[in-house]
Design a protein around this motif. Structure first.
Motif, PDB file in Angstrom:
ATOM      1  N   ARG A   1       9.308   8.622 -73.275  1.00  0.00           N
ATOM      2  CA  ARG A   1       8.148   8.098 -73.993  1.00  0.00           C
ATOM      3  C   ARG A   1       7.449   9.175 -74.803  1.00  0.00           C
ATOM      4  O   ARG A   1       6.598   8.885 -75.637  1.00  0.00           O
ATOM      5  CB  ARG A   1       7.157   7.474 -72.992  1.00  0.00           C
ATOM      6  CG  ARG A   1       7.724   6.307 -72.207  1.00  0.00           C
ATOM      7  CD  ARG A   1       6.689   5.721 -71.268  1.00  0.00           C
ATOM      8  NE  ARG A   1       5.549   5.173 -71.993  1.00  0.00           N
ATOM      9  CZ  ARG A   1       4.465   4.680 -71.394  1.00  0.00           C
ATOM     10  NH1 ARG A   1       4.376   4.696 -70.072  1.00  0.00           N
ATOM     11  NH2 ARG A   1       3.477   4.197 -72.112  1.00  0.00           N
ATOM     12  N   GLN A   2       7.777  10.422 -74.555  1.00  0.00           N
ATOM     13  CA  GLN A   2       7.176  11.524 -75.296  1.00  0.00           C
ATOM     14  C   GLN A   2       7.660  11.500 -76.752  1.00  0.00           C
ATOM     15  O   GLN A   2       8.826  11.207 -77.027  1.00  0.00           O
ATOM     16  CB  GLN A   2       7.536  12.859 -74.654  1.00  0.00           C
ATOM     17  CG  GLN A   2       7.030  14.082 -75.413  1.00  0.00           C
ATOM     18  CD  GLN A   2       5.515  14.144 -75.456  1.00  0.00           C
ATOM     19  OE1 GLN A   2       4.850  13.817 -74.491  1.00  0.00           O
ATOM     20  NE2 GLN A   2       4.990  14.563 -76.591  1.00  0.00           N
ATOM     21  N   ALA A   3       6.761  11.792 -77.685  1.00  0.00           N
ATOM     22  CA  ALA A   3       7.110  11.845 -79.097  1.00  0.00           C
ATOM     23  C   ALA A   3       6.255  12.894 -79.774  1.00  0.00           C
ATOM     24  O   ALA A   3       5.155  13.223 -79.309  1.00  0.00           O
ATOM     25  CB  ALA A   3       6.914  10.479 -79.756  1.00  0.00           C
ATOM     26  N   LEU A   4       6.757  13.421 -80.858  1.00  0.00           N
ATOM     27  CA  LEU A   4       5.995  14.378 -81.656  1.00  0.00           C
ATOM     28  C   LEU A   4       6.232  14.071 -83.132  1.00  0.00           C
ATOM     29  O   LEU A   4       7.101  13.280 -83.500  1.00  0.00           O
ATOM     30  CB  LEU A   4       6.358  15.820 -81.303  1.00  0.00           C
ATOM     31  CG  LEU A   4       7.823  16.224 -81.237  1.00  0.00           C
ATOM     32  CD1 LEU A   4       8.405  16.459 -82.614  1.00  0.00           C
ATOM     33  CD2 LEU A   4       7.986  17.478 -80.391  1.00  0.00           C
ATOM     34  N   VAL A   5       5.433  14.714 -83.983  1.00  0.00           N
ATOM     35  CA  VAL A   5       5.507  14.476 -85.421  1.00  0.00           C
ATOM     36  C   VAL A   5       6.221  15.661 -86.069  1.00  0.00           C
ATOM     37  O   VAL A   5       5.791  16.808 -85.925  1.00  0.00           O
ATOM     38  CB  VAL A   5       4.107  14.298 -86.028  1.00  0.00           C
ATOM     39  CG1 VAL A   5       4.221  13.962 -87.517  1.00  0.00           C
ATOM     40  CG2 VAL A   5       3.333  13.206 -85.303  1.00  0.00           C
ATOM     41  N   LEU A   6       7.319  15.379 -86.774  1.00  0.00           N
ATOM     42  CA  LEU A   6       8.055  16.396 -87.501  1.00  0.00           C
ATOM     43  C   LEU A   6       7.611  16.354 -88.961  1.00  0.00           C
ATOM     44  O   LEU A   6       7.681  15.307 -89.613  1.00  0.00           O
ATOM     45  CB  LEU A   6       9.566  16.143 -87.405  1.00  0.00           C
ATOM     46  CG  LEU A   6      10.129  15.838 -86.004  1.00  0.00           C
ATOM     47  CD1 LEU A   6      11.630  15.591 -86.089  1.00  0.00           C
ATOM     48  CD2 LEU A   6       9.810  16.963 -85.041  1.00  0.00           C
ATOM     49  N   LEU A   7       7.162  17.494 -89.483  1.00  0.00           N
ATOM     50  CA  LEU A   7       6.645  17.577 -90.846  1.00  0.00           C
ATOM     51  C   LEU A   7       7.650  18.318 -91.717  1.00  0.00           C
ATOM     52  O   LEU A   7       7.973  19.484 -91.455  1.00  0.00           O
ATOM     53  CB  LEU A   7       5.292  18.290 -90.851  1.00  0.00           C
ATOM     54  CG  LEU A   7       4.231  17.640 -89.944  1.00  0.00           C
ATOM     55  CD1 LEU A   7       3.013  18.536 -89.800  1.00  0.00           C
ATOM     56  CD2 LEU A   7       3.833  16.277 -90.488  1.00  0.00           C
ATOM     57  N   LEU A   8       8.147  17.640 -92.765  1.00  0.00           N
ATOM     58  CA  LEU A   8       9.208  18.180 -93.602  1.00  0.00           C
ATOM     59  C   LEU A   8       8.718  18.437 -95.030  1.00  0.00           C
ATOM     60  O   LEU A   8       7.846  17.718 -95.538  1.00  0.00           O
ATOM     61  CB  LEU A   8      10.405  17.233 -93.649  1.00  0.00           C
ATOM     62  CG  LEU A   8      11.333  17.192 -92.424  1.00  0.00           C
ATOM     63  CD1 LEU A   8      10.661  16.531 -91.229  1.00  0.00           C
ATOM     64  CD2 LEU A   8      12.614  16.452 -92.764  1.00  0.00           C
ATOM     65  N   ALA A   9       9.310  19.429 -95.673  1.00  0.00           N
ATOM     66  CA  ALA A   9       9.007  19.731 -97.067  1.00  0.00           C
ATOM     67  C   ALA A   9       9.554  18.627 -97.969  1.00  0.00           C
ATOM     68  O   ALA A   9      10.468  17.893 -97.582  1.00  0.00           O
ATOM     69  CB  ALA A   9       9.612  21.081 -97.448  1.00  0.00           C
ATOM     70  N   PRO A  10       9.018  18.497 -99.198  1.00  0.00           N
ATOM     71  CA  PRO A  10       9.453  17.405-100.094  1.00  0.00           C
ATOM     72  C   PRO A  10      10.944  17.403-100.396  1.00  0.00           C
ATOM     73  O   PRO A  10      11.538  16.343-100.583  1.00  0.00           O
ATOM     74  CB  PRO A  10       8.631  17.659-101.368  1.00  0.00           C
ATOM     75  CG  PRO A  10       7.428  18.398-100.907  1.00  0.00           C
ATOM     76  CD  PRO A  10       7.889  19.249 -99.767  1.00  0.00           C
ATOM     77  N   ASP A  11      11.585  18.582-100.450  1.00  0.00           N
ATOM     78  CA  ASP A  11      13.002  18.650-100.806  1.00  0.00           C
ATOM     79  C   ASP A  11      13.918  18.813 -99.600  1.00  0.00           C
ATOM     80  O   ASP A  11      15.098  19.156 -99.737  1.00  0.00           O
ATOM     81  CB  ASP A  11      13.241  19.801-101.776  1.00  0.00           C
ATOM     82  CG  ASP A  11      12.771  21.139-101.212  1.00  0.00           C
ATOM     83  OD1 ASP A  11      12.104  21.137-100.157  1.00  0.00           O
ATOM     84  OD2 ASP A  11      13.060  22.184-101.840  1.00  0.00           O
ATOM     85  N   ALA A  12      13.418  18.563 -98.396  1.00  0.00           N
ATOM     86  CA  ALA A  12      14.214  18.769 -97.184  1.00  0.00           C
ATOM     87  C   ALA A  12      15.405  17.816 -97.147  1.00  0.00           C
ATOM     88  O   ALA A  12      15.290  16.643 -97.489  1.00  0.00           O
ATOM     89  CB  ALA A  12      13.347  18.581 -95.950  1.00  0.00           C
TER      90      ALA A  12
END
Length: 343
Positions: free
Chosen positions: A216-227
């Motif tokens: 149930r654990q989740a996190l937010v992955l933040l990616l660059a625009p060109d990833a």
């Protein structure tokens, strides 16, 4: 003191003030004429009359200026009109609803074969998915009128987000970002990860709400625009052990709707800095039924307010520390949206 001179002075000043404001806006030569007339008087109150006259002119000019300057309009939310959001009260029907009263403002569009409750907005554009004989497609609807089917089969994609002229969806083990020119950018997702939500920022950055399969654990992955992969992403890790259930961009920050306690009946909207993943706002707790990923939608308007909308479990407007429950999105005929609404 000469009472006769005093009376004449008052009468003169009153007459001059009446002539000054009779047309609301003072004439360009009003101040010089008033000063010249005052100087011609031999009264010992000459400096006082000049000062009062100048003050009167300045006050009248201020009143006129205040009346002439239009009031600054508050910025409008991204949906159809101020204080409104979009929802699908019937299959293929997209309508605007008042965020406070819940009443229907207007029908925005009808999209043949649209999937119920799958909506994404990007300023004056709305996106939904449709099932066709050639597969599933994304339809772009312009709020000023008109719609078009975007090229490319989206497969089994069910998560949909839009921002900065781009659209992103989940297709199996990949997130696909479609640019305005039609080119696609695929980001592979490892098979041990599940994806619960997606959010695109106006500058092209992508946020992916992900967790390990069976957890149930989740996190937010933040990616660059060109990833093109998850390499180099920034993590935003919420405090709750069960993780967020929905995400959205709020300006340069990313927001996450998360339960206060796993299985509890409280939630909050926390915010994180996109460049570091650092929490910058914990959010005010408010009472909700137990929420799960896929059942709730988080969206934001240009005023920085959040709309928390669920599938049949309620809706809330989060405006800073003020939380307002809002009615369901229902038409005058009694048809209510099954899926969440979106700003």
């Amino acid at each position: 003191m000469n009472d006769g001179n005093s009376t004449r002075d008052v009468d003169l000043l009153r007459a001059q003030l009446h002539r000054l404001v009779e047309d609301v806006e003072p004439k360009p030569d009003a101040l010089p004429r008033l000063l010249a007339a005052t100087r011609r008087r031999k009264s010992p109150r000459r400096p006082l009359l000049a000062l009062v006259g100048a003050v009167a002119v300045a006050a009248a000019a201020f009143v006129v200026a205040s009346l002439g300057i239009p009031r600054q309009q508050e910025p409008e939310p991204v949906s159809v009109q101020p204080d409104s959001y979009l929802a699908a009260p019937a299959p293929g029907v997209i309508a605007s609803f008042d965020v406070r009263s819940g009443r229907e403002n207007q029908e925005v569009a009808r999209v043949d074969g649209a999937d119920a409750g799958v909506l994404a907005t990007d300023h004056d554009r709305v996106y939904t998915t449709v099932s066709t004989s050639d597969g599933r497609r994304i339809v772009e609807v312009l709020l000023r009128g008109g719609q078009r089917v975007l090229p490319g089969d989206i497969g089994d994609g069910w998560l949909l987000t839009a921002g900065g002229g781009r659209v992103a969806y989940l297709d199996g083990n990949a997130v696909v970002v479609v640019h305005g020119g039609g080119q696609q950018q695929r980001i592979a997702i490892p098979p041990e990860l599940r994806v619960d939500d997606l959010a695109l920022a106006d500058d092209g950055r992508l946020a992916v709400l992900a967790g390990h399969q069976g957890s149930r654990q989740a996190l937010v992955l933040l990616l660059a625009p060109d990833a093109t992969s998850l390499a180099g992403h920034v993590d935003a890790v919420p405090d709750a052990t069960c993780g967020p259930v929905a995400i959205a961009w709020s300006g340069r920050d990313v927001a996450a709707l998360q339960p206060v306690d796993c299985g509890g009946e409280q939630a909050r909207v926390a915010t994180f800095a996109a460049d570091s993943g650092r929490k910058i706002g914990a959010g005010v707790p408010f009472r909700t039924p137990p929420l799960a990923a896929g059942q709730a939608r988080l969206s934001t308007d240009s005023l920085g307010r959040f709309l928390v909308s669920t599938k049949g479990k309620g809706q809330w407007l989060v405006d800073g520390s003020v939380i307002r429950p809002i009615p369901p999105a229902c038409t005058d005929d009694g048809a209510c949206a099954e899926g969440p609404g979106v700003f």
